[in-house]
Motif scaffolding. Structure first.
Motif, short mmCIF file in Angstrom:
data_model
loop_
_atom_site.label_atom_id
_atom_site.label_comp_id
_atom_site.label_asym_id
_atom_site.label_seq_id
_atom_site.Cartn_x
_atom_site.Cartn_y
_atom_site.Cartn_z
N LEU A 491 5.16 -26.02 -96.74
CA LEU A 491 4.11 -25.73 -95.65
C LEU A 491 3.63 -24.66 -95.41
O LEU A 491 2.74 -24.68 -95.48
N ARG A 492 3.89 -23.50 -95.55
CA ARG A 492 4.26 -22.18 -94.76
C ARG A 492 2.49 -21.84 -96.06
O ARG A 492 1.95 -21.20 -95.85
N THR A 493 3.67 -22.50 -97.39
CA THR A 493 2.38 -21.49 -98.45
C THR A 493 1.61 -21.87 -98.49
O THR A 493 0.43 -21.27 -98.94
N LEU A 494 1.21 -23.63 -98.27
CA LEU A 494 -0.29 -24.59 -98.47
C LEU A 494 -1.17 -23.72 -97.35
O LEU A 494 -2.03 -23.53 -97.51
N PHE A 495 -0.46 -23.59 -96.15
CA PHE A 495 -1.38 -22.81 -94.79
C PHE A 495 -1.71 -21.62 -94.78
O PHE A 495 -2.99 -21.48 -94.49
N GLU A 496 -1.28 -20.66 -95.84
CA GLU A 496 -1.34 -19.36 -96.26
C GLU A 496 -2.37 -19.17 -97.09
O GLU A 496 -2.95 -17.65 -97.72
N SER A 497 -2.35 -20.54 -98.04
CA SER A 497 -3.66 -20.34 -99.29
C SER A 497 -4.76 -19.75 -98.71
O SER A 497 -5.76 -20.19 -98.20
N ARG A 498 -5.33 -19.27 -99.65
CA ARG A 498 -6.25 -18.89 -100.17
C ARG A 498 -7.57 -20.30 -100.09
O ARG A 498 -8.59 -20.15 -98.98
N ARG A 499 -7.35 -21.12 -100.27
CA ARG A 499 -7.85 -22.29 -99.84
C ARG A 499 -7.88 -23.05 -98.73
O ARG A 499 -8.78 -23.34 -98.62
N VAL A 500 -6.81 -23.10 -98.66
CA VAL A 500 -7.05 -23.11 -96.53
C VAL A 500 -7.50 -22.31 -95.58
O VAL A 500 -8.72 -22.82 -94.72
N GLN A 501 -6.92 -21.52 -96.01
CA GLN A 501 -7.88 -20.32 -94.92
C GLN A 501 -9.48 -19.82 -95.17
O GLN A 501 -9.90 -19.44 -93.70
N ARG A 502 -9.64 -19.95 -95.89
CA ARG A 502 -11.06 -20.04 -96.14
C ARG A 502 -11.97 -21.45 -95.72
O ARG A 502 -13.15 -21.53 -96.63
N LEU A 503 -11.28 -22.19 -95.41
CA LEU A 503 -11.95 -23.66 -95.06
C LEU A 503 -12.81 -23.69 -93.63
O LEU A 503 -13.07 -23.08 -92.41
N GLN A 504 -14.25 -23.88 -93.41
CA GLN A 504 -14.83 -24.13 -92.56
C GLN A 504 -14.53 -24.85 -92.21
O GLN A 504 -13.60 -25.56 -91.42
N ALA A 505 -15.12 -24.40 -90.45
CA ALA A 505 -15.13 -25.01 -89.30
C ALA A 505 -14.22 -26.70 -89.17
O ALA A 505 -13.11 -26.56 -89.03
N GLU A 506 -14.99 -27.45 -89.57
CA GLU A 506 -14.65 -28.94 -89.51
C GLU A 506 -13.83 -28.83 -90.70
O GLU A 506 -13.02 -30.41 -90.32
N GLY A 507 -13.79 -28.41 -91.99
CA GLY A 507 -12.68 -28.47 -92.89
C GLY A 507 -11.67 -28.67 -92.48
O GLY A 507 -10.17 -29.14 -92.51
N ARG A 508 -11.45 -27.50 -91.59
CA ARG A 508 -9.89 -27.11 -91.31
C ARG A 508 -9.61 -27.63 -89.58
O ARG A 508 -8.32 -28.26 -89.61
N GLU A 509 -10.44 -28.06 -88.99
CA GLU A 509 -10.18 -29.33 -87.78
C GLU A 509 -9.46 -30.38 -88.61
O GLU A 509 -8.49 -30.51 -87.94
N ARG A 510 -10.15 -31.26 -89.92
CA ARG A 510 -9.27 -32.33 -90.02
C ARG A 510 -8.43 -32.25 -90.63
O ARG A 510 -8.04 -33.21 -90.51
N LEU A 511 -8.22 -31.57 -91.28
CA LEU A 511 -7.12 -30.70 -91.94
C LEU A 511 -6.27 -30.76 -91.09
O LEU A 511 -5.02 -31.19 -91.16
N ASP A 512 -5.88 -29.75 -89.63
CA ASP A 512 -5.16 -29.85 -88.15
C ASP A 512 -4.98 -30.75 -88.02
O ASP A 512 -3.67 -31.48 -87.51
N ARG A 513 -5.55 -31.82 -87.83
CA ARG A 513 -5.54 -33.22 -87.60
C ARG A 513 -4.54 -34.16 -88.37
O ARG A 513 -3.75 -34.52 -88.17
#
Length: 962
Positions: A491-513
């Protein structure tokens, strides 16, 4: 005196007063004719209803009393309109009248509106006929009004020509909203957008102007012709605010400008508005081109979950507007009103219309029916909404018929209230309100249930802190995960991955939900660790396409099914990760765990391909791949859940392949026929058959099976196709086979459709790709090896010409039923079996069992069955009836060639071993198992083998010893 048995006392005076005013306005001759109408009881009652319910109709007849006589003598009050009748009649009037077009149009509208109101209030026309007739009236007025305006301006500026094509250009009037769907109400505005195909300039007059300026002038002239209120009234109020940029935008746009606007700046509410858009004017080619450029904006390619949030916002705005403006007396905009029913239907159109083409309809009533057919809404809900819609539209019409005003507000005046209740068939206004409230309450309930509020999806507190850089293994353990440390690290690896860290605000908010919800769903599944481990690649795959995350956030049952299926099968998890579009299948649990019959599959595929044109090969290939992947997912989910036994699993997978092959053949044929014409042949049909061998031929397909196929045709020797570019028949059928293989094997976003193996055709890889029936027969009778006749046991036609299929099946039976030397046959069968084992490096003392090739395995059973058919079908042709092993074994037991107990044990062993291969495929495990497994089943197979081939094997062993 006008009589109506149900006419309330409060309305009798109004009716009598209106009638007397009409008589006073008429001449003496007309008075007598009008009074004679009252002698007809039916007409007298109808007149009472119209004069009671419509001040507009009463005033129209006072000013032009002869209209009633004309309508009655022509029988127009009793007769529905034919399509095109109004346009023809208006054209005749304009051509033969000395009056200005503005007067002719207004008087035409008065006459038609009187007819429409009369039929509507008296329930001589159903609701949807009324809306259609008003829409046809608007179409006729727009069409002829545009012709008039265009002719006047072309005389001044010349004809507009396209700069690229040089063709004459036309203004295409795009009807929006209710007009677009043929759903106009009695006093409706018409929402229009003006557009034209190509930029360019006018030519043929002293002064040339650009096409944009020319059509702007035409558009203004058309509005000026239809919209203003004169002494004769108006034609239709025109609303242009739905055009790009609204009131601040250009009045007209070229097709290219319109397309660019929607692609670059189009908003979701504009998608919503364009659902009903319909070109009213212009050549067919222009109309089609316009709709083709709008279609991708309105309907996304697949299910569009990203629309959910904007639709939720629209819904909230609707609710807030009702509250703020106090619209409860408005039957359109108020709570439980017409707008809410339209919103329910159009939500499903925006979200699902890209994939379910049957939702790409303009008419609301038809869309609701499709929502029931597709399972978007329960049948009873759709029936309630449709009943409410018809009632509310009737109410709207009665309100507007009163004074020909564009209003949906319930009246305040006592007389108007009495008229409304009477025309709606109620004893009084309170009774009417009780009926109205019942319908509105029903609509409100279903509207409230559509698209849950965002706060409903708030993650549970116990999992909310588990997604992040500081994911705590102890919390994972508390939720029920066994490998908490390993999963926390993932889970930490996925969270810190470039794919996740570079998400735009809307995508990041949805992933966090989403992530806390996923963790809880996996924790509640039967295999928590496996479910989460297998679901994480899917999360990574769709992180940048967060609409898929939104789908799962909005649908907790779908998320629970995702966790359960991932936990149960890595194969399913991989399918979903590589094909995220399949997540849509999780929305409908009933269909997810129900694999359809072949007829249903054929119907579903036809519907999905209906929106595509023949020349859209890529679109067809995409749709076929999605169809196959989604249907196979259903089969896998059904098998995993224990709802499908092995025989049914293979049947369903075989049906899917057959339906796909039928469509691939139809598509390839259509494309080649467009180019070359059709080949010359006797009789009907295509003269082409797909003959399936192996697992598909034996109705025993598995999840990863390729297709063993042979293509056979039968057409006039030396004949040619009948198109403009003719080719000989042989070349046509060869290209047909090549095109089919291309469609089946080309890798696309959703992978291949099927991998194809054509090596069983005559002469194998060196033979012709497509064989004539004669060549196929000659090869089978004279040149085929025994193993090729073994393969023929499991062959059957699966697609193509039915008459040719019968000939191929007859030939197959004839070959299988030939008399053979059983000893020589047995020797060849055993020899081929040993070659296969040697190639697979299988030995009798292996510590692992290869379920397929091992001693006592699946192939041993298949070889015994094939030997039995080839050996004994000449004496008992029923052995050649079937191509699947189980039914052949059942026939052998019945015929007595093998002992019944022996056949039963072989059937049981075959089913057990094949079931194991299916389960291993779903678990992505090797089909090699410890040799100790299935010992009893293998023993029964080996005993049967020994009894069947003992003499041959004994001869070979003695030969080897010597």
């Amino acid at each position: 005196m006008i009589k109506h048995p149900a006419l309330p006392e409060s309305l009798k005076g109004t009716v009598e007063q209106s009638w007397n005013a009409i008589l006073d306005a008429a001449g003496s001759a007309q008075q007598a004719a009008l009074e004679s109408l009252l002698a007809q009881p039916g007409l007298s009652r109808q007149l009472a209803v119209v004069l009671a319910g419509s001040r507009y109709a009463a005033e129209t007849l006072r000013r032009r009393p002869w209209l009633l006589l004309q309508l009655c003598s022509a029988g127009e009050l009793e007769t529905p309109l034919r399509e095109g009748a109004l346009e023809f009649e208006l054209g005749e009037l304009l051509a033969g009248s000395d009056d200005e077009a503005t007067v002719v149009l207004r008087r035409f509208r008065q006459r038609q509106m009187l007819r429409i109101i009369w039929r509507d209030l008296n329930r001589l026309a159903p609701t949807l006929e009324t809306t259609r007739d008003v829409s046809w009236l608007a179409d006729a007025c727009i069409t002829h009004g545009l012709k008039h305006c265009t002719a006047e301006l072309e005389a001044k500026y010349g004809q507009p020509l396209g700069s690229d094509s040089g063709e004459h250009q036309e203004l295409v009037v795009l009807a929006m909203g209710k007009l677009g769907a043929h759903e106009l109400n009695l006093s409706s505005d018409i929402d229009l957008i003006f557009t034209y195909p190509e930029r360019g300039n006018t030519k043929g007059a002293a002064r040339s102007i650009s096409n944009e300026e020319f059509f702007t002038r035409v558009g203004r002239a058309l509005i000026a012709l239809l919209d203003p209120v004169t002494a004769e009234g108006f034609v239709f109020r025109v609303d242009m605010r739905l055009r790009p940029y609204g009131e601040s935008g250009s009045l007209v746009q070229s097709f290219a400008g319109l397309e660019a606007y929607y692609q670059e700046q189009g908003r979701d509410w504009e998608r919503y508005a364009l659902i009903k858009a319909r070109p009213v004017t212009g050549k067919l080619q222009y109309r089609q081109a316009l709709m083709a450029c709008l279609h991708p904006f309105v309907y996304r390619r697949y299910v569009d979950y990203s629309a959910i949030e904007s639709l939720r916002s629209m819904k909230q705005l609707i609710v807030a507007e009702v509250r703020r403006r106090g619209l409860q007396r408005n039957v359109k905009l108020g709570s439980g009103g017409i707008r809410e029913i339209e919103f329910i239907a159009q939500c499903f159109q925006l979200i699902r219309g890209g994939r379910d083409s049957t939702l790409q309809r303009r008419e609301l009533f038809a869309v609701l029916t499709q929502c029931a057919d597709l399972g978007c809404l329960p049948q009873d809900v759709v029936q309630e909404l449709q009943a409410a819609y018809l009632f509310l539209r009737d109410v709207e019409h009665v309100i507007q018929a009163w004074e020909d005003r564009q209003t949906q507000e319930l009246p305040d005046q006592e007389l108007a209230c009495a008229a409304l209740a009477f025309c709606m068939g109620f004893a009084d206004f309170p009774a009417f309100m009780a009926g109205l409230d019942a319908y509105r309450d029903s609509v409100t309930k279903h509207f409230a249930a559509l698209i849950a509020e965002a706060e409903d999806s708030t993650p549970a507190p116990q999992s909310a802190g588990l997604w992040g850089a500081d994911c705590n293994p102890e919390q994972l353990a508390d939720l029920g995960f066994t490998n908490a440390d390993g999963l926390a690290e993932r889970l930490r690896t996925l969270f810190e991955s470039r794919r996740v860290q570079r998400l735009q605000a809307e995508g990041r908010e949805r992933l966090d939900r989403f992530m806390p919800l996923l963790l809880e769903a996996c924790a509640e599944s039967e295999h928590p660790d496996l479910a989460l481990e297998r679901a994480l690649p899917l999360v990574s795959a769709v992180a940048r396409r967060s609409a898929y995350l939104l789908l799962l956030i909005e649908n907790p049952p779908a998320l629970a099914d995702l966790a359960a299926l991932c936990g149960a099968s890595p194969w399913i998890a991989e399918q979903l990760s590589t094909r995220p579009a399949l997540l849509d299948e999780l929305l409908d649990r009933a269909s997810l765990y129900t694999a359809p019959e072949k007829e249903t599959l054929q119907s579903e595929l036809r519907q999905q391909l209906a929106r595509l044109t023949v020349d859209d090969l890529e679109g067809h290939m995409d749709a076929l791949r999605y169809f196959k992947a989604s249907q196979v997912l259903r089969v896998a989910a059904s098998e995993i859940s224990g709802r499908l036994p092995l025989m049914k699993v293979s049947d369903k997978l075989s049906f899917i392949a057959e339906v796909c092959l039928e469509q691939v053949l139809a598509l390839a044929w259509a494309q080649l026929s467009l180019r070359y014409g059709e080949p010359s042949r006797e009789g009907t049909g295509r003269g082409f058959v797909v003959l399936a061998y192996g697992k598909l031929g034996g109705i025993e397909l598995s999840y990863a099976s390729d297709l063993d196929l042979v293509f056979i045709y039968d057409a006039t020797a030396g004949g040619y196709t009948d198109g403009e570019r003719p080719i000989d028949n042989a070349t046509f059928y060869m290209r047909l086979g090549q095109k089919m293989i291309h469609i089946l094997e080309t890798r696309m976003g959703l992978g291949q459709l099927y991998e194809v193996d054509m090596r069983l055709r005559p002469s194998g890889a060196s033979g012709m790709l497509v064989s004539t029936l004669g060549a196929f027969e000659q090869y089978q009778r004279n040149d085929a090896w025994t193993w090729e006749h073994q393969a023929l046991v499991r062959a059957r036609p699966v697609a193509g010409d039915e008459m040719l299929a019968e000939k191929v099946e007859h030939l197959r039976r004839s070959i299988l039923c030939e008399s053979r030397d059983t000893t020589a046959l047995a020797r060849e069968v055993v020899s081929m079996r040993e070659k296969m084992r040697s190639h697979a490096k299988v030995t009798v003392d292996d510590t692992e069992l290869d379920l397929k090739q091992g001693f006592g395995g699946i192939v041993d059973i298949e070889f015994m069955v094939q030997y039995a058919v080839l050996a004994w079908a000449s004496q008992d042709p029923s052995l050649a009836d079937w191509s699947d092993n189980v039914r052949i074994l059942e026939t052998l037991a019945h015929s007595g060639y093998l002992q019944k107990e022996q056949c039963q044990s072989l059937v049981q062993a075959y089913l057990e071993l094949r079931s194991a291969t299916h389960q291993l495929a779903l678990q992505q495990q090797s089909r090699n198992l410890p040799a100790t497994q299935f010992a009893a089943e293998r023993s029964s197979v080996q005993l049967a083998w020994e009894s069947l081939f003992a003499k041959v094997q004994g001869d070979e062993n003695s030969t080897d010893d010597s």
